[in-house]
Design an enzyme around this catalytic site. Structure first.
Site, PDB file in Angstrom:
ATOM      1  N   LYS B  65       0.543  11.534 -14.805  1.00  0.00           N
ATOM      2  CA  LYS B  65       1.426  10.427 -15.153  1.00  0.00           C
ATOM      3  C   LYS B  65       1.086   9.962 -16.564  1.00  0.00           C
ATOM      4  O   LYS B  65      -0.097   9.917 -16.934  1.00  0.00           O
ATOM      5  CB  LYS B  65       1.208   9.296 -14.136  1.00  0.00           C
ATOM      6  CG  LYS B  65       2.210   8.161 -14.195  1.00  0.00           C
ATOM      7  CD  LYS B  65       1.977   7.190 -13.017  1.00  0.00           C
ATOM      8  CE  LYS B  65       2.872   5.974 -13.078  1.00  0.00           C
ATOM      9  NZ  LYS B  65       2.642   5.052 -11.943  1.00  0.00           N
ATOM     10  N   SER B 140       6.733   3.591  -9.722  1.00  0.00           N
ATOM     11  CA  SER B 140       6.859   4.041 -11.091  1.00  0.00           C
ATOM     12  C   SER B 140       6.407   5.473 -11.334  1.00  0.00           C
ATOM     13  O   SER B 140       6.679   6.020 -12.402  1.00  0.00           O
ATOM     14  CB  SER B 140       6.067   3.100 -11.999  1.00  0.00           C
ATOM     15  OG  SER B 140       4.686   3.169 -11.664  1.00  0.00           O
ATOM     16  N   SER B 164       3.793   2.168  -6.250  1.00  0.00           N
ATOM     17  CA  SER B 164       4.246   3.129  -7.266  1.00  0.00           C
ATOM     18  C   SER B 164       3.918   4.589  -6.991  1.00  0.00           C
ATOM     19  O   SER B 164       4.448   5.479  -7.650  1.00  0.00           O
ATOM     20  CB  SER B 164       3.686   2.760  -8.642  1.00  0.00           C
ATOM     21  OG  SER B 164       4.461   1.744  -9.212  1.00  0.00           O
TER      22      SER B 164
END
Lengths: 483, 483
Positions: B65, B140, B164
């Site tokens: 990420k 996210s 997330s």
């Protein structure tokens, strides 16, 4: 004066005696080239986290104990949020008064103009320093060496009544920081910075009631003790003038700054414009439980502080109050003196040498005693030689000078030229030999040719290459010639 | 690349395939995933295979990420404020995986700095769901979820502040695991809300999640909130008989009777959840209902918003464009900080900063921020009470499958808020929490979540693994649903 000044201090002092910074592994030092003592966390690179330096906690707790403060059960930190180019994270990690920071509600006894006074401490807390900025014509530079250096902020109650009291307290506090190994406390390095608050109240009002204290004026960033004195005196005068001209009541609570060049305090902002720092608990540093056993250890490790040392010098060593004061003013000098005592140099002798000769030299050359070539053990050699009469006090001074200018051991100078033969047995042997070798002169002397005495002295000096102690030589000669 | 870690590892060890070939395949898939779903901020075309296979992860590609700091690789947090930021250090979790020989293929898109749950606010654009490109991945960790789901590699790193990792996992039909807070160091993870942020992983099986977190975790001297988990062996624990016996559901969250106006989708989702509970029972688990005061549950979303926004507004204050990120325009420092932030942040983040500042203001702090912290404590205490009796809580994720990208997705439906937001409980308490796929609605995957007590990650994974073994969704690749 019709008015009583009420003065409080916020004293920031860098902890300079730890290897690394408060939350980073970068070195905690002063004189380095810019931006060389920096870790990623000091510049707030994304994802970096603070790691608490326990040694800073230990030293801050020590300061808190010296100030007789209440100590917290847990240690925690808070964020003070504001934007400024010297603050890389956009917040400072610090401590608020609630919950208890390093300490609250303490006191300290200090001496001012020969009197012992007591100041109440509101709180002392541990925080990180910001980076330092330098401004030029159309550009500014940032040096992150200072970012994250541990800082102790001490807040007093407004108990001082004069600039003298405030400055005496600051001097005492600085030497406490030095004595306890917390900080060098060097204002030239910017290690001590003060905010001062001043108000005046009418003399006939009751001082114990805070509502009589007048309008508090805060003066920011006063960076020398002389500046603190001047700023307070200026502000008292300014406020009295406002009283006398009936403008005082219209003066809002405000923050001012000290302009050193103009020697004036200048308006910065009113209380109404005060910044909201939006404090909240720093989530990256877990609560640290303070172990009572650790506190005991810290307490035991507190060294003797200046006031205690002074009393000891007067009471145990019989020094004058003046000499004692001179000795304790600087911890390194006091340490030097105590090393002399440990070497069994007579206390008064040591005090005399340190306060007169050594301090004289240091002042002349603007040198620190820690860099001084002549160590206490060298001093002992010189003093011992003098006390044994192997050198005169004049020679002692000469040898002292030679040691520090040529940077050589004292014994080098004592052996080569200056050491006298003052041993009675040794001299008697030499003299009796000379007398027996000069039988005819001895008889002539005994028969009244008294000027031959000088002939014998000359022979002794020739034999000893002039090193025979002249006084002793005469005494022994007189005896030997009579035999 | 559609296989699990163990199977790829065996092929590498048996030399049926080389790491170089795996990397090449993965890069091809990554490009495809980028074109179709916009999953990546950066693909690393020069990624190299590994010759020596020293661990289960050696030589196997993975994704990171883009809010993890990766040395010499662009790390943007999917924000314009860091669009050119190339860190000079690795996040500890990434460093640990490097040491295990894992190979980074690319950096995945997130909602800017992890804020937002739609995968639509990253600076490189919207991430699309591989099961249906008209739908979102949630966020996210959107790019990580999409790329794992479509088989670019067996796993990608995520971070989880509210849900997330666990929500996108459900929307993409994969596994999302958020371990106990502090098990994986956060050093190098761009912070959103430090007291809630947790590193974790998205995979296609519980087994892979265990293997990856085993390698990521560990005490880190750079993160004071990390703890020593050296006696926790997640992968090994999956081979052991579990001690877990009792699990519970919270009817206030998942009882269909609470939603009288439920859509058919929601009904189907909750019925499917009931089927999963039946499987749990068939596995020998006792499943019971435990009630939580609805007032507490109703406060969840507000508590989360208050705490996370407050911490975020402070955490992201380091983004000034002075030290890193594009320098803003302006004549004064504050001006160019303002310009940098005005241009850099998306409207969603700005809104959250305003909320964060508001709840921290002196006059509001007690009412909002402090009360939110108190309610957080109450919720966590309640959960701890539950965990005294139950090994885990099992609940459905969200209100159904992935939502349409075109639609009012950003507005919470008052009636189903609790169902959408309950995963935040895991962050409030730092509880280990895992989402696994448990079925399909209209061809789109849905998920179920299992959450346990702090430090009981092994138990949570054991339960998840058992359940997974009784359902046909382990290792599934998007678009290739097997019925």
């Amino acid at each position: 004066m019709k008015y009583i000044p009420k003065i409080g201090l916020e004293m920031h002092c860098e902890i300079s005696k730890t290897k690394t910074k408060l939350f980073s592994r970068a070195r905690n030092t002063y004189s380095m080239s810019p931006n060389t003592c920096v870790y990623p966390v000091d510049m707030a690179f994304p994802g970096t986290l603070p790691v608490l330096n326990k040694e800073c906690v230990r030293l801050s707790l020590m300061a808190s104990m010296i100030l007789h403060c209440q100590i917290p059960e847990y240690f925690l930190f808070e964020r003070k949020n504001y934007y400024y180019p010297d603050l890389p994270k956009g917040y400072q990690i610090t401590q608020e008064t609630k919950p208890i920071p390093v300490g609250i509600y303490g006191y300290l006894d200090y001496e001012c103009e020969g009197q012992i006074k007591r100041i109440r401490i509101n709180n002392i807390h541990l925080e990180e320093d910001a980076a330092s900025l330098d401004h030029y014509y159309n550009t500014s530079t940032i040096n992150y060496n200072r970012a994250g250096i541990p800082l102790l902020e001490l807040v007093t109650e407004p108990d001082f009544h004069s600039a003298n009291e405030a400055v005496s307290f600051l001097e005492t506090m600085r030497s406490i920081y030095q004595y306890s190994g917390i900080s060098e406390g060097d204002t030239k390095k910017g290690q001590i910075r003060c905010d001062v608050n001043v108000s005046i109240m009418d003399e006939n009002l009751e001082e114990s009631d805070p509502s009589n204290w007048g309008t508090k004026i805060e003066i920011k960033n006063v960076n020398s003790f002389g500046g603190v004195r001047d700023a307070i005196n200026y502000e008292i005068k300014r406020q009295i003038h406002l009283k006398e001209t009936n403008e005082y009541d219209a003066m809002p609570q405000q923050t001012r700054r000290w302009d050193e060049e103009e020697a004036k305090t200048k308006y910065m902002r009113s209380k109404v414009d005060a910044v909201d720092y939006k404090y909240f608990v720093e989530p990256n540093i877990p609560k640290l439980k303070i172990d009572p056993k650790w506190l005991e250890e810290i307490k035991e490790s507190i060294p003797k502080l200046p006031l205690e040392r002074k009393q000891k010098y007067i009471e145990e060593y019989g020094l004058s109050s003046y000499d004692a004061e001179v000795l304790i003013k600087d911890k390194d000098i006091s340490d030097y003196f105590e090393e002399c005592i440990a070497l069994k140099i007579d206390a008064k002798d040591a005090a005399n040498w340190v306060t007169v000769t050594i301090l004289g030299e240091l002042n002349k050359n603007d040198e620190k005693i820690t860099d001084f070539y002549l160590t206490p053990s060298m001093l002992k050699e010189i003093i011992d030689a003098k006390n044994k009469n192997s050198i005169s006090s004049k020679q002692a001074k000469e040898i002292f000078q030679k040691v520090i200018t040529e940077k050589k051991e004292p014994k080098q100078f004592m052996q080569k030229e200056n050491t006298q033969i003052s041993d009675e047995k040794e001299l008697t042997e030499i003299i009796s030999k000379i007398v027996s070798q000069n039988e005819s002169q001895k008889n002539a002397y005994l028969n009244g040719k008294t000027n031959l005495f000088d002939y014998f002295v000359g022979q002794v000096m020739k034999e000893t290459k002039g090193k025979a102690n002249p006084v002793m030589t005469k005494e022994i000669l007189l005896k030997e010639l009579q035999k | 690349m559609e296989e699990g870690i163990v199977s790829l590892h065996e092929k590498l060890v048996n030399k049926e395939i080389t790491s170089e070939e795996l990397v090449k395949k993965s890069l091809e898939k990554a490009k495809e995933a980028q074109e179709k779903y916009n999953a990546f901020v950066t693909i690393l075309p020069d990624a190299k295979g590994v010759n020596k296979i020293t661990s289960l992860l050696s030589g196997i590609p993975y994704g990171v990420k883009d809010n993890y700091s990766t040395k010499d690789v662009l790390s943007t947090g999917s924000s314009n404020t860091l669009k050119n930021y190339v860190p000079f250090f690795n996040a500890t979790a990434v460093e640990n995986l490097q040491k295990a020989g894992a190979v980074i293929i690319g950096k995945t898109v997130l909602d800017e700095f992890g804020m937002g749950g739609t995968g639509t606010t990253g600076h490189t654009g919207v991430v699309k769901n591989p099961w249906d490109e008209t739908r979102m991945c949630a966020g996210s960790s959107s790019g990580s979820a999409a790329s794992v789901a479509c088989g670019v590699y067996p796993y990608a790193l995520g971070s989880d502040t509210g849900d997330s990792i666990r929500k996108p996992a459900a929307y993409c039909g994969i596994v999302g695991y958020k371990p106990t807070y502090g098990m994986i160091s956060r050093y190098g993870l761009f912070p959103f809300a430090s007291s809630l942020d947790t590193c974790g992983v998205l995979t296609r099986s519980v087994e892979d999640a265990a293997i990856v977190v085993d390698a990521m975790k560990g005490l880190d001297e750079n993160d004071m909130t990390s703890w020593d988990s050296s006696d926790i062996h997640l992968y090994d624990s999956l081979k052991k008989q579990t001690k877990a016996k009792k699990i519970c559901i919270i009817p206030e969250i998942c009882d269909i009777k609470r939603y009288p106006h439920a859509s058919s989708e929601l009904k189907e989702h909750l019925e499917n959840f009931q089927k999963t509970l039946e499987i749990c029972k068939s596995l020998g688990f006792t499943v019971e209902e435990v009630s939580i005061d609805e007032n507490l549950l109703n406060a969840l979303a507000s508590v989360y918003i208050i705490i996370s926004c407050a911490e975020a507004t402070s955490n992201l204050s380091n983004l000034t464009g002075i030290i890193f990120g594009p320098r803003g325009n302006g004549t004064s420092t504050l001006d160019f900080i303002k310009d940098h932030r005005t241009k850099g942040f998306s409207p969603l983040i700005k809104r959250r900063f305003v909320i964060g500042s508001y709840v921290l203001q002196k006059e509001n702090q007690e009412r909002y921020f402090r009360n939110a912290q108190r309610v957080r404590r109450l919720i966590v205490d309640k959960m701890k009470e539950i965990f005294k009796e139950y090994d885990a809580v099992i609940l459905p994720v969200g209100t159904g499958p992935a939502k349409k990208l075109k639609g009012p997705y950003d507005i919470l439906d008052r009636n189903t808020t609790i169902l959408e937001e309950h995963l935040q409980i895991g962050n409030f308490g730092g509880f280990p929490s895992i989402t696994i796929p448990n079925g399909f609605i209209d061809g789109l995957p849905v998920g179920v979540n299992i959450t346990g007590n702090c430090y009981e990650d092994e138990k949570v994974l054991q339960i998840a693994s058992l359940l997974e073994s009784k359902m046909p969704y382990k290792g599934q690749i998007a678009g290739r649903k097997e019925k």
